[in-house]
Write a protein that holds these residues in place. Sequence first.
Motif, PDB file in Angstrom:
ATOM      1  N   UNK A  10     -11.781   8.838  16.123  1.00  0.00           N
ATOM      2  CA  UNK A  10     -12.911   9.681  16.515  1.00  0.00           C
ATOM      3  C   UNK A  10     -13.630   9.112  17.736  1.00  0.00           C
ATOM      4  N   UNK A  11     -13.777   7.789  17.778  1.00  0.00           N
ATOM      5  CA  UNK A  11     -14.455   7.151  18.914  1.00  0.00           C
ATOM      6  C   UNK A  11     -13.612   7.253  20.182  1.00  0.00           C
ATOM      7  N   UNK A  12     -12.319   7.012  20.071  1.00  0.00           N
ATOM      8  CA  UNK A  12     -11.444   7.054  21.240  1.00  0.00           C
ATOM      9  C   UNK A  12     -11.365   8.451  21.839  1.00  0.00           C
ATOM     10  N   UNK A  13     -11.466   9.468  21.003  1.00  0.00           N
ATOM     11  CA  UNK A  13     -11.315  10.849  21.469  1.00  0.00           C
ATOM     12  C   UNK A  13     -12.647  11.514  21.812  1.00  0.00           C
ATOM     13  N   UNK A  14     -13.724  10.738  21.825  1.00  0.00           N
ATOM     14  CA  UNK A  14     -15.010  11.280  22.246  1.00  0.00           C
ATOM     15  C   UNK A  14     -15.623  12.251  21.266  1.00  0.00           C
ATOM     16  N   UNK A  28     -26.125   4.954   9.021  1.00  0.00           N
ATOM     17  CA  UNK A  28     -26.633   6.277   8.680  1.00  0.00           C
ATOM     18  C   UNK A  28     -26.959   7.160   9.863  1.00  0.00           C
ATOM     19  N   UNK A  29     -26.643   6.709  11.087  1.00  0.00           N
ATOM     20  CA  UNK A  29     -26.896   7.513  12.283  1.00  0.00           C
ATOM     21  C   UNK A  29     -25.634   7.548  13.136  1.00  0.00           C
ATOM     22  N   UNK A  30     -25.376   8.686  13.769  1.00  0.00           N
ATOM     23  CA  UNK A  30     -24.209   8.786  14.643  1.00  0.00           C
ATOM     24  C   UNK A  30     -24.529   9.670  15.842  1.00  0.00           C
ATOM     25  N   UNK A  31     -23.796   9.441  16.927  1.00  0.00           N
ATOM     26  CA  UNK A  31     -23.866  10.278  18.123  1.00  0.00           C
ATOM     27  C   UNK A  31     -22.609  11.138  18.180  1.00  0.00           C
ATOM     28  N   UNK A  32     -22.772  12.397  18.564  1.00  0.00           N
ATOM     29  CA  UNK A  32     -21.616  13.249  18.811  1.00  0.00           C
ATOM     30  C   UNK A  32     -21.264  13.158  20.291  1.00  0.00           C
ATOM     31  N   UNK A  33     -20.026  12.788  20.583  1.00  0.00           N
ATOM     32  CA  UNK A  33     -19.564  12.706  21.961  1.00  0.00           C
ATOM     33  C   UNK A  33     -19.298  14.085  22.533  1.00  0.00           C
ATOM     34  N   UNK A  34     -18.726  14.157  23.745  1.00  0.00           N
ATOM     35  CA  UNK A  34     -18.485  15.459  24.388  1.00  0.00           C
ATOM     36  C   UNK A  34     -17.680  16.426  23.522  1.00  0.00           C
ATOM     37  N   UNK A  35     -16.582  15.950  22.948  1.00  0.00           N
ATOM     38  CA  UNK A  35     -15.775  16.837  22.105  1.00  0.00           C
ATOM     39  C   UNK A  35     -16.445  17.087  20.758  1.00  0.00           C
ATOM     40  N   UNK A  36     -17.107  16.066  20.235  1.00  0.00           N
ATOM     41  CA  UNK A  36     -17.782  16.222  18.950  1.00  0.00           C
ATOM     42  C   UNK A  36     -18.921  17.223  19.021  1.00  0.00           C
ATOM     43  N   UNK A  37     -19.719  17.146  20.088  1.00  0.00           N
ATOM     44  CA  UNK A  37     -20.833  18.086  20.253  1.00  0.00           C
ATOM     45  C   UNK A  37     -20.317  19.512  20.416  1.00  0.00           C
TER      46      UNK A  37
END
Length: 222
Positions: A10-14, A28-37
């Motif tokens: 998940x981290x490698x693929x943004x 308990x906290x996460x950021x959504x990358x470009x693809x995740x968002x």
Amino acid sequence: MAEDDMMSILKKRGILYPSFEIYSGVGGFCDYGPLGAALKNNIMNLWRKYYVDREGFYEIESPTIMPRETLKASGHVDNFTDPMTKCSECKDVYRADHIIEETIHRDVEGLPDEKLTEIIEENNIVCSSCGGKLEDVKSYNLMFKTSIGVSGKKIGFMRPETAQGIFIAFKRISRFYKDKLPFGIVQLGKSYRNELSPRQGVIRLREFTQAEAEIFVDPNDK
């Protein structure tokens, strides 16, 4: 696939990153990358398309900070809890029912604090970090507490779920519908829970997006 391997992909693929990782991170906290968002927005848009466009529900948006009185009336102040136990040596904190289930493989969800304490003592369940004795189980409220206004006199909480905003606004929305039942309301937004044992990824986050749909009907005309 192991959870660590999944997070690596998940981290490698943004798609997903641990939040604040340059400062050692906070569970308990996460950021959504470009693809995740983009993926998350697509899911939310599909959800809205179904409930709002297809089913005719109306969407509202309410504050994420709520006064104590509201959550006292709903039962959250007294009952929105998890059973907590703490190591008497290293002070690590555990969700009591989870450490029991993981140690002796017994389903104890919903048992009172006193019974959970008894099970821990009878089975000699100890801290998984240092082997120390676990303290008596106590109910721990999952809501994030804050103050409203600079005086600090008005107590508030970050909302633990999106449903309460819908219920509080019921009278206003009912008037909007000209008091005609049934009708549906949806809300999509952030909720907050100070989880005892958050995990990697999007499982048991402390801040998360929650989608809520409520249908109000006349109990005499279902």
